[in-house]
Design a protein around this motif. Sequence first.
Motif: not given
Length: 464
Positions: A145-146, A168-170, A205-206, A258-259
């Motif tokens: 799915t990625i 924006l991602t998710f 994925a993000s 994410q950061c």
Amino acid sequence: MKTFPKDFLWGGAFAANQVEGAYLEEGKGLSTSDMQPQGIFGPVVERVPGDSSLKDVAIDFYHRYPEDIKLFAEMGFSCLRVSVAWTRIFPDGDESQPNEAGLAFYDRLFDELAAHGITPLVTLSHYEMPWGLVKHYGGWGNRQTITFFERYARTLFARYKEKVKLWLTFNEINMSLHAPLTGVGLPEGSSKSEIYQAIHHQLVASARVVKACHEMIPDARIGNMLLGGLMYPLTCKPEDVLKTLQENRSWQFFGDVQCRGVYPGYMLRYFRDNQIQIAITEADREALKSTVDFVSFSYYMTGCVTADEALNKQARGNVLSMVPNPHLISSEWGWQIDPLGLRTLLNMLWDRYQKPLFIVENGLGANDKPDAEGVVQDDYRIRYLNDHLVQVREAIDDGVDIIGYTCWGPIDLVSASRAELSKRYGFIYVDRDDSGKGTLARRRKKSFYWYKEVIATNGASLDG
Ligand code: BGP
């Protein structure tokens, strides 16, 4: 005098599946949202010819967007947060070529925004994924799915690189823990290991699409999106304070990865303590190093945490469970209203990440009733938004870097948690009820004029 920055972005936010309707038009495939007509906590319902769900038409934004954008422009919006329905572009998720009709729709939408001087902020994935990926691949539980998601994101970046510079991602990436089907395409009852493995794939994925965005649109900025679930200790008992720290980390974890680009130690311990096994490859670790440019979040409510199980009565927001705060009042839907908490959260996120922040959801869901003249006198909404914006201004004065504010549902829409139209957030009333009756006509509420003034004065008209 305390003010908002000159280039502060003002506007509203919504998700494709809550406004567009046209759920099978022009080649669109079925999404997880289409399969959950009762909302993100509802059961999966097989779609059969002739059946219907409120979201199938929603507020018909797919056909009425020029009229709606005109109203947003009248309020002075400089930004509109929308999402792209993945299933308009890749109907089953695994096609090698995109659906041109779907791409053309968003071209028209972005052109219309540009014509009104409104900057689009685009969420790649807001509470929906192709049902085909859930059915045939097991959703985000499957590493493949990625690749499908990256193909989808790259298709959008290539197509809209001149038109969209904010991504924006998710949406509310931390909500998968509470609504696994909506978040990661896994059935209710999935184990913690399965859910965290799927979350891991989504985090990878993000990060991969953050990298792709930087490569393909160097002048764009791409952020994450968290449900800002700020929790307070119910008492100053050290046990409550520690439990609150842990509870806050359960959502901060997503922002931390994410950061900062690595899994935090407290999460590795949580995995160890709970026998959660996750497959993380060297390539994944490398990919995670691509971190977001800014942090966005939704903010509706706060809650309390106690280590005392007997006191642990569960009050539910649409996603998080929490102990009610005795010092706060609640909305009609039981969401506790806490403007000051927004200032605390903004400061907390700024201290933690030192990245610009974007408040991309905030608002009051209420059962608006038009008066004899057909006008909604929504003073309660004005009060709610005013008090929150005053705290945003305070946070700016605290030194927090804030890009903008897009309140949730500037036009009435179908709610995510229960798929209702009676839970209204808008400045614009839509004539449609929970049974689907109504003309879909749009009408300005009292708050419409109030928000217009707030934007026109860049916040100077706020009371407080
Ligand atoms: C957030 C979602 C939105 C939105 C909002 C309000 O969790 O990102 O999609 O709907 O909450 O929730 P509800 O619609 O359930 O009132």
